[in-house]
Design a protein around this motif. Structure first.
Motif, PDB file in Angstrom:
ATOM      1  N   VAL A  32       0.762  -1.909  -0.266  1.00 26.20           N
ATOM      2  CA  VAL A  32       0.455  -0.151   0.210  1.00 26.20           C
ATOM      3  C   VAL A  32       1.106   1.199   0.158  1.00 26.20           C
ATOM      4  CG1 VAL A  32      -1.974   1.400   1.115  1.00 26.20           C
ATOM      5  CG2 VAL A  32      -2.171  -1.392   0.633  1.00 26.20           C
ATOM      6  N   LEU A  33       1.823   1.535   1.137  1.00 25.17           N
ATOM      7  CA  LEU A  33       2.940   2.265   1.130  1.00 25.17           C
ATOM      8  C   LEU A  33       2.910   2.406  -0.352  1.00 25.17           C
ATOM      9  CD1 LEU A  33       4.749   4.532   2.552  1.00 25.17           C
ATOM     10  CD2 LEU A  33       5.818   2.809   2.954  1.00 25.17           C
ATOM     11  N   LYS A  34       3.799   1.139  -0.912  1.00 22.16           N
ATOM     12  CA  LYS A  34       4.796   1.934  -2.123  1.00 22.16           C
ATOM     13  C   LYS A  34       3.851   1.512  -3.613  1.00 22.16           C
ATOM     14  CE  LYS A  34       8.595  -2.563  -1.964  1.00 22.16           C
ATOM     15  NZ  LYS A  34       9.003  -3.372  -1.783  1.00 22.16           N
ATOM     16  N   ASP A  35       2.920   1.789  -2.539  1.00 22.02           N
ATOM     17  CA  ASP A  35       1.943   1.880  -4.433  1.00 22.02           C
ATOM     18  C   ASP A  35       1.294   3.378  -4.366  1.00 22.02           C
ATOM     19  OD1 ASP A  35       1.751  -0.323  -6.331  1.00 22.02           O
ATOM     20  OD2 ASP A  35      -0.380  -1.133  -4.724  1.00 22.02           O
ATOM     21  N   ASP A  36       1.632   3.773  -3.104  1.00 20.37           N
ATOM     22  CA  ASP A  36       0.798   5.704  -2.692  1.00 20.37           C
ATOM     23  C   ASP A  36       2.128   5.966  -3.339  1.00 20.37           C
ATOM     24  OD1 ASP A  36      -2.037   4.855  -2.126  1.00 20.37           O
ATOM     25  OD2 ASP A  36      -1.490   5.458   0.512  1.00 20.37           O
ATOM     26  N   LEU A  37       3.318   6.109  -2.306  1.00 20.37           N
ATOM     27  CA  LEU A  37       4.813   6.287  -3.084  1.00 20.37           C
ATOM     28  C   LEU A  37       4.883   7.090  -4.903  1.00 20.37           C
ATOM     29  CD1 LEU A  37       6.755   6.603  -0.620  1.00 20.37           C
ATOM     30  CD2 LEU A  37       5.082   7.905  -0.242  1.00 20.37           C
ATOM     31  N   LYS A  38       3.907   5.959  -5.079  1.00 21.33           N
ATOM     32  CA  LYS A  38       4.349   6.012  -6.612  1.00 21.33           C
ATOM     33  C   LYS A  38       3.460   6.477  -7.493  1.00 21.33           C
ATOM     34  CE  LYS A  38       5.767   3.063 -10.157  1.00 21.33           C
ATOM     35  NZ  LYS A  38       6.765   0.908 -10.049  1.00 21.33           N
ATOM     36  N   VAL A  39       2.139   6.919  -6.753  1.00 21.13           N
ATOM     37  CA  VAL A  39       1.120   7.771  -7.718  1.00 21.13           C
ATOM     38  C   VAL A  39       1.167   9.328  -6.616  1.00 21.13           C
ATOM     39  CG1 VAL A  39      -0.964   8.660  -6.816  1.00 21.13           C
ATOM     40  CG2 VAL A  39      -0.679   6.546  -6.796  1.00 21.13           C
ATOM     41  N   LEU A  40       2.241   9.246  -5.710  1.00 24.37           N
ATOM     42  CA  LEU A  40       2.903  10.000  -4.967  1.00 24.37           C
ATOM     43  C   LEU A  40       3.911  10.852  -6.172  1.00 24.37           C
ATOM     44  CD1 LEU A  40       3.500  13.014  -3.410  1.00 24.37           C
ATOM     45  CD2 LEU A  40       4.569  11.081  -2.339  1.00 24.37           C
ATOM     46  N   ALA A  41       4.982   9.610  -7.221  1.00 22.91           N
ATOM     47  CA  ALA A  41       5.703  10.445  -7.754  1.00 22.91           C
ATOM     48  C   ALA A  41       4.827  10.748  -9.096  1.00 22.91           C
ATOM     49  CB  ALA A  41       6.980   9.283  -7.798  1.00 22.91           C
ATOM     50  N   GLN A  42       4.353  10.441  -9.455  1.00 20.63           N
ATOM     51  CA  GLN A  42       3.743  10.633 -10.739  1.00 20.63           C
ATOM     52  C   GLN A  42       3.012  11.706 -10.498  1.00 20.63           C
ATOM     53  OE1 GLN A  42       0.719   7.110 -11.155  1.00 20.63           O
ATOM     54  NE2 GLN A  42       2.261   6.140 -11.313  1.00 20.63           N
ATOM     55  N   LYS A  43       2.349  12.399  -9.512  1.00 21.01           N
ATOM     56  CA  LYS A  43       1.762  13.554  -9.134  1.00 21.01           C
ATOM     57  C   LYS A  43       3.041  14.709  -9.045  1.00 21.01           C
ATOM     58  CE  LYS A  43      -1.973  12.350  -8.317  1.00 21.01           C
ATOM     59  NZ  LYS A  43      -3.429  12.373  -9.393  1.00 21.01           N
ATOM     60  N   LEU A  44       3.928  14.427  -8.617  1.00 22.82           N
ATOM     61  CA  LEU A  44       4.684  15.163  -8.651  1.00 22.82           C
ATOM     62  C   LEU A  44       5.782  15.710 -10.536  1.00 22.82           C
ATOM     63  CD1 LEU A  44       7.609  14.276  -5.921  1.00 22.82           C
ATOM     64  CD2 LEU A  44       6.655  16.328  -6.145  1.00 22.82           C
ATOM     65  N   GLU A  45       5.176  14.902 -10.989  1.00 25.56           N
ATOM     66  CA  GLU A  45       5.819  14.141 -12.604  1.00 25.56           C
ATOM     67  C   GLU A  45       5.247  15.504 -13.071  1.00 25.56           C
ATOM     68  OE1 GLU A  45       8.710  13.120 -15.090  1.00 25.56           O
ATOM     69  OE2 GLU A  45       9.640  13.011 -12.354  1.00 25.56           O
ATOM     70  N   SER A  46       3.696  14.809 -12.819  1.00 24.09           N
ATOM     71  CA  SER A  46       2.604  15.761 -13.545  1.00 24.09           C
ATOM     72  C   SER A  46       2.509  17.166 -13.605  1.00 24.09           C
ATOM     73  CB  SER A  46       0.950  15.487 -13.327  1.00 24.09           C
ATOM     74  OG  SER A  46       1.215  15.751 -12.333  1.00 24.09           O
ATOM     75  N   LYS A  47       2.206  18.870 -13.814  1.00 27.12           N
ATOM     76  CA  LYS A  47       1.728  19.335 -13.820  1.00 27.12           C
ATOM     77  C   LYS A  47       0.817  19.971 -13.001  1.00 27.12           C
ATOM     78  CE  LYS A  47       3.410  22.653 -17.335  1.00 27.12           C
ATOM     79  NZ  LYS A  47       3.502  22.233 -18.636  1.00 27.12           N
ATOM     80  N   ILE A  48       0.943  19.713 -11.194  1.00 30.32           N
ATOM     81  CA  ILE A  48      -0.418  19.716 -10.757  1.00 30.32           C
ATOM     82  C   ILE A  48      -0.694  20.852 -10.042  1.00 30.32           C
ATOM     83  CG2 ILE A  48      -0.552  17.749  -9.288  1.00 30.32           C
ATOM     84  CD1 ILE A  48       1.297  19.627  -7.094  1.00 30.32           C
ATOM     85  N   SER A  49      -2.043  21.942 -10.401  1.00 34.83           N
ATOM     86  CA  SER A  49      -2.762  23.227 -10.036  1.00 34.83           C
ATOM     87  C   SER A  49      -4.323  23.212 -10.063  1.00 34.83           C
ATOM     88  CB  SER A  49      -2.249  24.080 -11.532  1.00 34.83           C
ATOM     89  OG  SER A  49      -2.604  23.723 -12.307  1.00 34.83           O
TER      90      SER A  49
END
Ligand code: URA
Ligand code: SF4
Length: 184
Positions: free
Chosen positions: A167-184
Motif C-alpha cells: 500500500v505504501l509503495k503504491d501510494d508513493l508511486k502515485v505521489l511520484a507521478q503527481k510530482l512529475e505531472s503539472k498539478i495546479s
C-alpha cells in the motif's frame, strides 16, 4: 551558512519543550533545500535519537524501500518529523510538544517551498490538516490554500501489518507521478 543549516542548528540546541531533557540527540529535517517534496513523519524513534537523523531505523528502511519502488531518490527528497525530539518509549507526542515544535516545520515549508507535502501517518495528518482515520483517507491529494498535500500511511504501520507494505509503495508511486505531472 544557508537558512536550512541555521534551522538545523537551532533545532539541535532547542530546549523549548520537555522532550529536550530526555532526548539523546534532536533530529532536524534532512535533505536538499530544492526538494520538490517534504515527507513528514511523527517523531524520532530510538535509532534516530541516537544518530540525530530522521528515518534511519526500521521504519526508515521501509520508507527507503518504498521510495526506491516509486523511483524517488532518497537523497533528493527532504524528510522531517512533526516533533524533532524522541518522546520517551516512543509514546505519541503531546499537544504541547507538537505546538512547541510547530514553528520549525513551518520554517522548513517556507524555506523549501515544496510542490507537495507528503503526510506519513495520523500524527502528521492531524497536525497539518486536522485529519484522522489515515487508512480511509490515504492515497489522496488535498489542496489547502496554495499548498498541495499527499496523504499516506506511516512506514512503521508496515511493521505491525506487513500487507501494508505494498500500500505504501503504491501510494508513493502515485505521489511520484503527481510530482512529475503539472498539478495546479
Ligand atoms: N518514525 C517517525 O515518525 N520518524 C522517524 O524519524 C522515525 C520513525
Ligand atoms: Fe525543541 Fe521540538 Fe525538541 Fe521540543 S521537540 S525540544 S520544541 S526541537
Amino acid at each position: 551558512m544557508n537558512d536550512l543549516s541555521n534551522l538545523s542548528l537551532e533545532v539541535t540546541a532547542c530546549h523549548k519543550c520537555n522532550l529536550s531533557s530526555t532526548r539523546k540527540k534532536a533530529v532536524p529535517g534532512m535533505g536538499p533545500f530544492d526538494s520538490e517534496v517534504i515527507f513528514v513523519g511523527e517523531a524520532p524513534g530510538r535509532t534516530e535519537d541516537e544518530e540525530g537523523k530522521p528515518f534511519v531505523g526500521t521504519a526508515g528502511k521501509i520508507l527507503s524501500e518504498a521510495l526506491e519502488f516509486a523511483g524517488l531518490d532518497r537523497s533528493s527528497v527532504y524528510i522531517t518529523n512533526v516533533v524533532k525530539c524522541r518522546p520517551p518509549n516512543n509514546r505519541r507526542p503531546s499537544k504541547e510538544e507538537k505546538e512547541s515544535c510547530s514553528n520549525y516545520l513551518k520554517k522548513e515549508f517556507e524555506i523549501i517551498k515544496p510542490k507537495i507535502i507528503c503526510i506519513l501517518g495520523n500524527t502528521a495528518y492531524g497536525s497539518l490538516l486536522d485529519g484522522n482515520e489515515i487508512t480511509k483517507n490515504r492515497g489522496k491529494m488535498i489542496k489547502r490554500g496554495d499548498q498541495w498535500y499527499f496523504i499516506t500511511i506511516h512506514p512503521a504501520a508496515v511493521i505491525y501489518n506487513p500487507e501494508l507494505k505494498q500500500v505504501l509503495k503504491d501510494d508513493l508511486k502515485v505521489l511520484a507521478q503527481k510530482l512529475e505531472s503539472k498539478i495546479s
